[in-house]
Design a protein around this motif. Structure first.
Motif, PDB file in Angstrom:
ATOM      1  N   ILE A 188       0.840  -1.203   0.000  1.00  0.00           N
ATOM      2  CA  ILE A 188       0.000   0.000   0.000  1.00  0.00           C
ATOM      3  C   ILE A 188       0.873   1.250   0.000  1.00  0.00           C
ATOM      4  CG2 ILE A 188      -1.656   1.342   1.376  1.00  0.00           C
ATOM      5  CD1 ILE A 188      -2.785  -1.371   2.341  1.00  0.00           C
ATOM      6  N   ARG A 189       1.952   1.216   0.744  1.00  0.00           N
ATOM      7  CA  ARG A 189       2.815   2.378   0.917  1.00  0.00           C
ATOM      8  C   ARG A 189       3.460   2.842  -0.380  1.00  0.00           C
ATOM      9  NH1 ARG A 189       6.918   3.896   5.474  1.00  0.00           N
ATOM     10  NH2 ARG A 189       8.587   3.682   4.000  1.00  0.00           N
ATOM     11  N   THR A 190       3.873   1.909  -1.200  1.00  0.00           N
ATOM     12  CA  THR A 190       4.585   2.272  -2.430  1.00  0.00           C
ATOM     13  C   THR A 190       3.727   3.143  -3.357  1.00  0.00           C
ATOM     14  OG1 THR A 190       5.952   0.299  -2.247  1.00  0.00           O
ATOM     15  CG2 THR A 190       5.839   1.337  -4.409  1.00  0.00           C
ATOM     16  N   PRO A 191       2.522   2.714  -3.743  1.00  0.00           N
ATOM     17  CA  PRO A 191       1.736   3.599  -4.607  1.00  0.00           C
ATOM     18  C   PRO A 191       1.264   4.864  -3.888  1.00  0.00           C
ATOM     19  CG  PRO A 191       0.483   1.616  -4.076  1.00  0.00           C
ATOM     20  CD  PRO A 191       1.857   1.419  -3.534  1.00  0.00           C
ATOM     21  N   LEU A 192       1.051   4.757  -2.583  1.00  0.00           N
ATOM     22  CA  LEU A 192       0.602   5.929  -1.836  1.00  0.00           C
ATOM     23  C   LEU A 192       1.662   7.022  -1.833  1.00  0.00           C
ATOM     24  CD1 LEU A 192      -1.606   7.252  -0.173  1.00  0.00           C
ATOM     25  CD2 LEU A 192      -0.751   6.022   1.819  1.00  0.00           C
ATOM     26  N   THR A 193       2.906   6.654  -1.644  1.00  0.00           N
ATOM     27  CA  THR A 193       3.974   7.669  -1.663  1.00  0.00           C
ATOM     28  C   THR A 193       4.097   8.285  -3.048  1.00  0.00           C
ATOM     29  OG1 THR A 193       5.362   5.719  -1.344  1.00  0.00           O
ATOM     30  CG2 THR A 193       5.741   7.490   0.134  1.00  0.00           C
ATOM     31  N   SER A 194       3.895   7.484  -4.071  1.00  0.00           N
ATOM     32  CA  SER A 194       3.913   8.010  -5.437  1.00  0.00           C
ATOM     33  C   SER A 194       2.774   9.011  -5.633  1.00  0.00           C
ATOM     34  CB  SER A 194       3.793   6.856  -6.431  1.00  0.00           C
ATOM     35  OG  SER A 194       3.703   7.351  -7.736  1.00  0.00           O
ATOM     36  N   MET A 195       1.589   8.661  -5.151  1.00  0.00           N
ATOM     37  CA  MET A 195       0.440   9.563  -5.262  1.00  0.00           C
ATOM     38  C   MET A 195       0.693  10.880  -4.525  1.00  0.00           C
ATOM     39  SD  MET A 195      -2.512   6.665  -4.781  1.00  0.00           S
ATOM     40  CE  MET A 195      -3.766   7.796  -4.284  1.00  0.00           C
ATOM     41  N   LEU A 196       1.318  10.800  -3.365  1.00  0.00           N
ATOM     42  CA  LEU A 196       1.619  12.024  -2.612  1.00  0.00           C
ATOM     43  C   LEU A 196       2.621  12.899  -3.367  1.00  0.00           C
ATOM     44  CD1 LEU A 196       1.732  10.661   1.049  1.00  0.00           C
ATOM     45  CD2 LEU A 196       0.090  12.290   0.088  1.00  0.00           C
ATOM     46  N   GLY A 197       3.584  12.260  -4.013  1.00  0.00           N
ATOM     47  CA  GLY A 197       4.549  13.017  -4.816  1.00  0.00           C
ATOM     48  C   GLY A 197       3.868  13.741  -5.969  1.00  0.00           C
ATOM     49  N   PHE A 198       2.969  13.054  -6.657  1.00  0.00           N
ATOM     50  CA  PHE A 198       2.234  13.683  -7.751  1.00  0.00           C
ATOM     51  C   PHE A 198       1.297  14.770  -7.234  1.00  0.00           C
ATOM     52  CE2 PHE A 198       3.463   9.902 -10.233  1.00  0.00           C
ATOM     53  CZ  PHE A 198       3.933  10.540 -11.374  1.00  0.00           C
ATOM     54  N   THR A 199       0.765  14.593  -6.040  1.00  0.00           N
ATOM     55  CA  THR A 199      -0.095  15.622  -5.455  1.00  0.00           C
ATOM     56  C   THR A 199       0.705  16.888  -5.180  1.00  0.00           C
ATOM     57  OG1 THR A 199      -1.479  13.913  -4.451  1.00  0.00           O
ATOM     58  CG2 THR A 199      -1.715  16.133  -3.589  1.00  0.00           C
ATOM     59  N   ASP A 200       1.936  16.739  -4.690  1.00  0.00           N
ATOM     60  CA  ASP A 200       2.806  17.906  -4.487  1.00  0.00           C
ATOM     61  C   ASP A 200       3.031  18.639  -5.809  1.00  0.00           C
ATOM     62  OD1 ASP A 200       3.185  17.705  -1.739  1.00  0.00           O
ATOM     63  OD2 ASP A 200       4.930  16.386  -1.940  1.00  0.00           O
ATOM     64  N   ALA A 201       3.311  17.860  -6.879  1.00  0.00           N
ATOM     65  CA  ALA A 201       3.531  18.463  -8.194  1.00  0.00           C
ATOM     66  C   ALA A 201       2.258  19.167  -8.680  1.00  0.00           C
ATOM     67  CB  ALA A 201       3.972  17.399  -9.193  1.00  0.00           C
ATOM     68  N   LEU A 202       1.113  18.547  -8.456  1.00  0.00           N
ATOM     69  CA  LEU A 202      -0.165  19.143  -8.850  1.00  0.00           C
ATOM     70  C   LEU A 202      -0.392  20.465  -8.130  1.00  0.00           C
ATOM     71  CD1 LEU A 202      -2.944  19.045 -10.255  1.00  0.00           C
ATOM     72  CD2 LEU A 202      -3.759  17.688  -8.304  1.00  0.00           C
ATOM     73  N   ILE A 203      -0.146  20.480  -6.832  1.00  0.00           N
ATOM     74  CA  ILE A 203      -0.335  21.717  -6.051  1.00  0.00           C
ATOM     75  C   ILE A 203       0.583  22.807  -6.578  1.00  0.00           C
ATOM     76  CG2 ILE A 203      -0.042  22.769  -3.760  1.00  0.00           C
ATOM     77  CD1 ILE A 203      -0.993  20.038  -2.590  1.00  0.00           C
ATOM     78  N   ASP A 204       1.846  22.466  -6.840  1.00  0.00           N
ATOM     79  CA  ASP A 204       2.788  23.456  -7.397  1.00  0.00           C
ATOM     80  C   ASP A 204       2.272  24.005  -8.723  1.00  0.00           C
ATOM     81  OD1 ASP A 204       4.495  23.147  -5.245  1.00  0.00           O
ATOM     82  OD2 ASP A 204       5.887  21.808  -6.313  1.00  0.00           O
ATOM     83  N   ASP A 205       1.808  23.119  -9.614  1.00  0.00           N
ATOM     84  CA  ASP A 205       1.291  23.560 -10.914  1.00  0.00           C
ATOM     85  C   ASP A 205       0.059  24.440 -10.760  1.00  0.00           C
ATOM     86  OD1 ASP A 205       3.312  22.217 -12.205  1.00  0.00           O
ATOM     87  OD2 ASP A 205       2.049  20.546 -12.885  1.00  0.00           O
ATOM     88  N   LEU A 206      -0.844  24.045  -9.870  1.00  0.00           N
ATOM     89  CA  LEU A 206      -2.048  24.840  -9.649  1.00  0.00           C
ATOM     90  C   LEU A 206      -1.708  26.228  -9.128  1.00  0.00           C
ATOM     91  CD1 LEU A 206      -4.415  22.161  -8.039  1.00  0.00           C
ATOM     92  CD2 LEU A 206      -4.665  23.214 -10.305  1.00  0.00           C
TER      93      LEU A 206
END
Length: 110
Positions: A15-33
């Motif tokens: 569970i942790r592996t994809p979750l950490t990936s999702m959190l990384g993409f969320t950080d990138a999304l917030i920066d882009d927004l």
């Protein structure tokens, strides 16, 4: 029961592996927004995803710790701490969750 800690550790890692990936993409999304000056609602929604993802990751980490403790592989790091600081951190963690449910929440340190 002897297999339970191993099962918890394996599931938690899966569970942790994809979750950490999702959190990384969320950080990138917030920066882009923020860079494209998106609406406050969009940025707030992305921040909510991040906050809840971090909470879920914390739960998964707790499960990993539980599996380690049950298999006697956990090492405890004993060091001095201030109870007031820990209490404040716990309050900060739960404050938003209580506010969302309109539940009064206050920590009184004395």
């Amino acid at each position: 029961i002897a297999r339970e800690p191993m099962f918890l550790a394996n599931v938690s890692h899966e569970i942790r592996t994809p979750l950490t990936s999702m959190l990384g993409f969320t950080d990138a999304l917030i920066d882009d927004l923020e860079k494209c000056k998106a609406s406050t609602d969009s940025i707030s929604a992305a921040c909510t995803i991040k906050r809840n993802g971090q909470h879920l990751l914390s739960i998964v980490n707790d499960i990993l710790d539980l599996s380690k403790s049950r298999s006697a592989k956990m090492k405890v790091d004993r060091r001095p701490c201030r109870l007031q600081d820990i209490t404040r951190e716990i309050g900060d963690l739960f404050h938003q969750r209580f506010a969302e449910k309109n539940i009064a929440f206050e920590i009184v340190l004395g």
